[in-house]
Design an enzyme around this catalytic site. Structure first.
Site, PDB file in Angstrom:
ATOM      1  N   GLY A 116       1.876   4.892   3.202  1.00  0.00           N
ATOM      2  CA  GLY A 116       2.771   3.765   2.952  1.00  0.00           C
ATOM      3  C   GLY A 116       4.068   4.201   2.295  1.00  0.00           C
ATOM      4  CE  LYS A 152      -8.920  11.125   8.235  1.00  0.00           C
ATOM      5  NZ  LYS A 152      -7.803  10.785   7.347  1.00  0.00           N
ATOM      6  CB  ALA A 176      -9.212   1.511   7.820  1.00  0.00           C
ATOM      7  NE  ARG A 208     -32.477   2.768  37.351  1.00  0.00           N
ATOM      8  CZ  ARG A 208     -32.014   1.637  37.851  1.00  0.00           C
ATOM      9  NH1 ARG A 208     -31.533   1.597  39.084  1.00  0.00           N
ATOM     10  NH2 ARG A 208     -32.029   0.539  37.125  1.00  0.00           N
ATOM     11  CG  HIS A 259      -3.292   9.775  19.864  1.00  0.00           C
ATOM     12  ND1 HIS A 259      -3.734  10.230  18.640  1.00  0.00           N
ATOM     13  CD2 HIS A 259      -2.159  10.457  20.123  1.00  0.00           C
ATOM     14  CE1 HIS A 259      -2.898  11.151  18.199  1.00  0.00           C
ATOM     15  NE2 HIS A 259      -1.926  11.303  19.064  1.00  0.00           N
ATOM     16  CG  ASN A 260      -6.883   9.535  16.352  1.00  0.00           C
ATOM     17  OD1 ASN A 260      -5.726   9.430  16.727  1.00  0.00           O
ATOM     18  ND2 ASN A 260      -7.232   9.384  15.094  1.00  0.00           N
ATOM     19  CD  GLU A 285      -5.623  14.545  16.559  1.00  0.00           C
ATOM     20  OE1 GLU A 285      -4.737  13.665  16.706  1.00  0.00           O
ATOM     21  OE2 GLU A 285      -6.165  14.762  15.463  1.00  0.00           O
ATOM     22  CB  SER A 295      -0.129   9.250  15.936  1.00  0.00           C
ATOM     23  OG  SER A 295      -0.535  10.596  15.998  1.00  0.00           O
ATOM     24  CE  LYS A 297      -3.204   7.310  15.141  1.00  0.00           C
ATOM     25  NZ  LYS A 297      -4.368   7.614  14.363  1.00  0.00           N
ATOM     26  N   GLY A 344       0.866  -1.188   0.000  1.00  0.00           N
ATOM     27  CA  GLY A 344       0.000   0.000   0.000  1.00  0.00           C
ATOM     28  C   GLY A 344       0.890   1.222   0.000  1.00  0.00           C
TER      29      GLY A 344
HETATM   30  P1  NDP Z   1      -5.698   5.415   1.543  1.00  0.00           P
HETATM   31  O1  NDP Z   1      -6.439   5.205   2.808  1.00  0.00           O
HETATM   32  O2  NDP Z   1      -6.143   6.477   0.622  1.00  0.00           O
HETATM   33  O3  NDP Z   1      -5.642   4.031   0.747  1.00  0.00           O
HETATM   34  C1  NDP Z   1      -5.047   3.945  -0.511  1.00  0.00           C
HETATM   35  C2  NDP Z   1      -4.202   2.707  -0.589  1.00  0.00           C
HETATM   36  O4  NDP Z   1      -5.000   1.549  -0.328  1.00  0.00           O
HETATM   37  C3  NDP Z   1      -3.629   2.522  -1.981  1.00  0.00           C
HETATM   38  O5  NDP Z   1      -2.343   1.968  -1.851  1.00  0.00           O
HETATM   39  C4  NDP Z   1      -4.608   1.561  -2.610  1.00  0.00           C
HETATM   40  O6  NDP Z   1      -4.073   0.835  -3.686  1.00  0.00           O
HETATM   41  C5  NDP Z   1      -4.887   0.659  -1.457  1.00  0.00           C
HETATM   42  N1  NDP Z   1      -6.109  -0.105  -1.609  1.00  0.00           N
HETATM   43  C6  NDP Z   1      -7.374   0.347  -1.494  1.00  0.00           C
HETATM   44  N2  NDP Z   1      -8.253  -0.650  -1.682  1.00  0.00           N
HETATM   45  C7  NDP Z   1      -7.532  -1.770  -1.917  1.00  0.00           C
HETATM   46  C8  NDP Z   1      -7.872  -3.118  -2.159  1.00  0.00           C
HETATM   47  N3  NDP Z   1      -9.130  -3.532  -2.183  1.00  0.00           N
HETATM   48  N4  NDP Z   1      -6.850  -3.985  -2.356  1.00  0.00           N
HETATM   49  C9  NDP Z   1      -5.572  -3.583  -2.307  1.00  0.00           C
HETATM   50  N5  NDP Z   1      -5.188  -2.321  -2.061  1.00  0.00           N
HETATM   51  C10 NDP Z   1      -6.161  -1.425  -1.871  1.00  0.00           C
HETATM   52  O7  NDP Z   1      -4.133   5.611   1.851  1.00  0.00           O
HETATM   53  P2  NDP Z   1      -3.405   6.497   2.945  1.00  0.00           P
HETATM   54  O8  NDP Z   1      -1.959   6.377   2.655  1.00  0.00           O
HETATM   55  O9  NDP Z   1      -4.010   7.831   3.069  1.00  0.00           O
HETATM   56  O10 NDP Z   1      -3.734   5.731   4.308  1.00  0.00           O
HETATM   57  C11 NDP Z   1      -3.352   4.385   4.557  1.00  0.00           C
HETATM   58  C12 NDP Z   1      -3.861   3.975   5.924  1.00  0.00           C
HETATM   59  O11 NDP Z   1      -3.299   4.827   6.898  1.00  0.00           O
HETATM   60  C13 NDP Z   1      -5.374   4.094   6.088  1.00  0.00           C
HETATM   61  O12 NDP Z   1      -5.848   3.046   6.887  1.00  0.00           O
HETATM   62  C14 NDP Z   1      -5.574   5.391   6.796  1.00  0.00           C
HETATM   63  O13 NDP Z   1      -6.726   5.400   7.621  1.00  0.00           O
HETATM   64  C15 NDP Z   1      -4.329   5.488   7.612  1.00  0.00           C
HETATM   65  N6  NDP Z   1      -3.942   6.895   7.753  1.00  0.00           N
HETATM   66  C16 NDP Z   1      -3.386   7.299   8.869  1.00  0.00           C
HETATM   67  C17 NDP Z   1      -3.013   8.593   9.053  1.00  0.00           C
HETATM   68  C18 NDP Z   1      -2.384   8.942  10.276  1.00  0.00           C
HETATM   69  O14 NDP Z   1      -2.180  10.099  10.586  1.00  0.00           O
HETATM   70  N7  NDP Z   1      -2.037   7.967  11.051  1.00  0.00           N
HETATM   71  C19 NDP Z   1      -3.189   9.626   8.062  1.00  0.00           C
HETATM   72  C20 NDP Z   1      -3.722   9.115   6.894  1.00  0.00           C
HETATM   73  C21 NDP Z   1      -4.093   7.807   6.793  1.00  0.00           C
HETATM   74  P3  NDP Z   1      -4.212   1.395  -5.200  1.00  0.00           P
HETATM   75  O15 NDP Z   1      -3.069   2.350  -5.388  1.00  0.00           O
HETATM   76  O16 NDP Z   1      -4.087   0.177  -6.045  1.00  0.00           O
HETATM   77  O17 NDP Z   1      -5.550   2.056  -5.317  1.00  0.00           O
END
Ligand code: NDP
Length: 476
Positions: A14, A260, A76, A446, A185-186, A189, A128, A182, A9
């Site tokens: 990622g 969110k 997620a 009650r 934590h949010n 926040e 985070s 986590k 991802g």
């Molecule tokens: P997104 O939540 O936008 O997810 C996109 C990624 O998921 C892409 O790599 C996409 O692949 C992949 N994906 C989606 N559906 C599928 C599927 N069915 N099979 C395989 N791959 C899939 O990415 P973010 O980078 O924004 O977030 C990643 C995670 O981190 C999420 O769970 C999010 O909630 C969390 N997060 C945490 C934050 C923090 O501050 N801790 C901030 C932002 C996010 P493709 O390129 O092929 O579409």
């Protein structure tokens, strides 16, 4: 040579985590469902470190050292399950699957149990700090087994934010513990942001200060005990002028807060656990209310108070009072969050070290603050502390702040400025310290309408009064 870790991802989170691993000397295998993302990462940042791109799950798995360590950073929910289902058949007992997304801790518990049956380690991990944190050092909250942490911990600790020479990463506890912490934590926040917003509103609409003046007040606070990332960025936002209109930026933004869902989860979970987190709940409700356009429109003409501003002498003193009220309310919000972690830990048998949680939030995350050291110290002094409010330092701080805090809540009510965060924190404080709560009357009600029984203060046992009869008391 085999890769140390794989990242699946490669959207913003990622990709940045992968670069962070690589910059710390780890050999990082890469996979994304859509391979253009993988290629783009290597093209743009390949020079930053040692990347091993893979075009298929099989290729990724084959490139990893054993036990294999893979971090999933996809959307997620169902996408996370889809990726797990795709990779699990390719893995072997002892391999470690990390979910770094924002999963609900109950999903994490379910996935951990399922993978454990196949001899795999599943490590639900809170990360985070957003994309900036992912690249330069996040706060990391891994759950899962101690055995998995032995293998994974050093890698995660190497990429985490570092404060006073300590990584902002520690093994939180088994299965869903990391994602639970986590989540809370949010929630904290949300509460912290709401309280800061209320402080701004009071200074703006009670004390009549302009955004730039309030920015200066916040900068002053940031040099003291309120020092924190959120206060710091608030001052910056308030100092910012909209280029197009020349107006304070804060005035051109729609006043409808979005969310969110992790704040809502924190409150829903607290309701299930029976933990009062009214400060966090009010913060979630305040966002919902702000976004309720039709509701607000329908209520616009409701009458307010005639008195709407402080005079200038009072408004100077008021800023100091607001600082006290903010600090006191913040202590309450954190106390509620830590109570929820304590309750979750007890419910699920996680044995979470509360002081360590405050310590790993000192860097890399949105609620990083000087004040967290006090929380760590409080739990070091007494790991069983029933509430942070009972810690000597916090009791003293609340005692010193309480007069100002009461003045602020009173003034807000008089001026008609909504302060759900400050007011509910004060109500929580006064409820906890009350000798007698009117809950006695609720128990009596009650018993009256539903024969729900009650206990007496002077004798053991359960009782019911024959309210519809001769009002004699029966022992149950
Ligand atoms: P997104 O939540 O936008 O997810 C996109 C990624 O998921 C892409 O790599 C996409 O692949 C992949 N994906 C989606 N559906 C599928 C599927 N069915 N099979 C395989 N791959 C899939 O990415 P973010 O980078 O924004 O977030 C990643 C995670 O981190 C999420 O769970 C999010 O909630 C969390 N997060 C945490 C934050 C923090 O501050 N801790 C901030 C932002 C996010 P493709 O390129 O092929 O579409």
């Amino acid at each position: 040579t085999p890769a140390d870790i794989g990242v699946i991802g490669l959207a913003v989170m990622g990709r940045n985590l992968a670069r962070n691993f690589a910059r710390h000397g780890h050999r990082v295998a890469l996979y994304n469902r859509t391979p253009t993302r993988t290629r783009a990462l290597v093209e743009e940042f390949g020079k930053e470190g040692d990347f091993v791109p893979a075009e298929t799950p099989q290729e990724l798995v084959a490139s990893l050292a054993r036990p294999r360590r893979i971090v999933i950073m996809v959307k997620a929910g169902a996408p996370t399950d889809a990726v797990i289902d795709e990779f699990v058949p390719l893995l072997e007992p002892g391999d470690i699957v990390v979910d770094g997304g924002n999963a609900h801790f109950q999903d994490t518990r379910r996935r951990e149990a399922a993978l454990r049956e196949r001899g795999l380690h599943f490590v639900g991990t809170g990360i985070s700090g957003g994309e900036e944190g992912a690249l330069n050092g996040p706060s990391i909250m891994p759950g899962g087994t101690a055995e998995a942490y032995q293998s994974l911990g050093p890698l995660l600790e190497s990429i985490a934010a570092q404060v006073d020479g300590r990584p902002c990463c520690t093994h939180v506890g088994p299965d869903g513990a990391g994602h639970f912490v986590k989540m809370v934590h949010n929630g904290i926040e949300y509460a912290d942001m709401q309280l800061i917003a209320e402080a701004y509103d009071l200074l703006r609409h009670g004390a009549g200060r302009q955004p730039a003046e309030i920015a200066e007040i916040f900068q002053g606070w940031n040099a003291g005990r309120l020092e924190s990332y959120l206060i710091e960025i608030t001052a910056e936002v308030l100092n910012h002028t909209d280029a197009e209109t020349g107006r304070p930026f804060v005035d051109i933004v729609q006043d409808r807060a979005e969310q969110k869902g992790t704040g809502r989860w924190t409150v829903q979970t607290a309701l299930d656990l029976g933990v009062p987190v009214n400060g966090i709940a009010e913060a979630v409700f305040a966002r919902s209310l702000s976004g309720s356009v039709a509701l607000r429109e329908a209520a616009r003409d409701l009458p307010g108070p005639t008195e709407t501003w402080l005079d200038s002498a009072a408004s100077d003193r008021f800023a100091e009072d607001v600082e006290q009220a903010l600090y006191a309310s913040k202590i309450v919000a954190y106390a509620q969050g830590f109570h929820e972690i304590q309750a979750g830990s007890a419910e699920y048998g996680w044995n979470v070290n509360l002081g360590d949680m405050a310590a790993i939030w000192r860097g890399g995350c949105i609620i990083r603050a000087r004040f967290l050291n006090r929380i760590t110290a409080a739990y070091q002094a007494d790991p069983q502390l029933p509430t942070l409010l009972a810690d000597e330092y916090f009791t003293k701080a609340l005692g010193e702040a309480q007069s100002a805090w009461r003045r602020v809540v009173t003034t807000a009510a008089q001026l008609g400025i909504p302060t759900p965060g400050f007011a509910t924190a004060l109500a929580y404080y006064d409820s906890l310290r009350a000798n007698r709560l009117p809950a006695a009357l609720i128990q009596a009600q009650r018993d009256f309408f539903g024969a729900h029984t009650y206990q007496r203060v002077d004798r053991e046992g359960t009782f019911h009064t024959l309210w519809a009869g001769d009002r004699s008391e029966q022992r149950q």
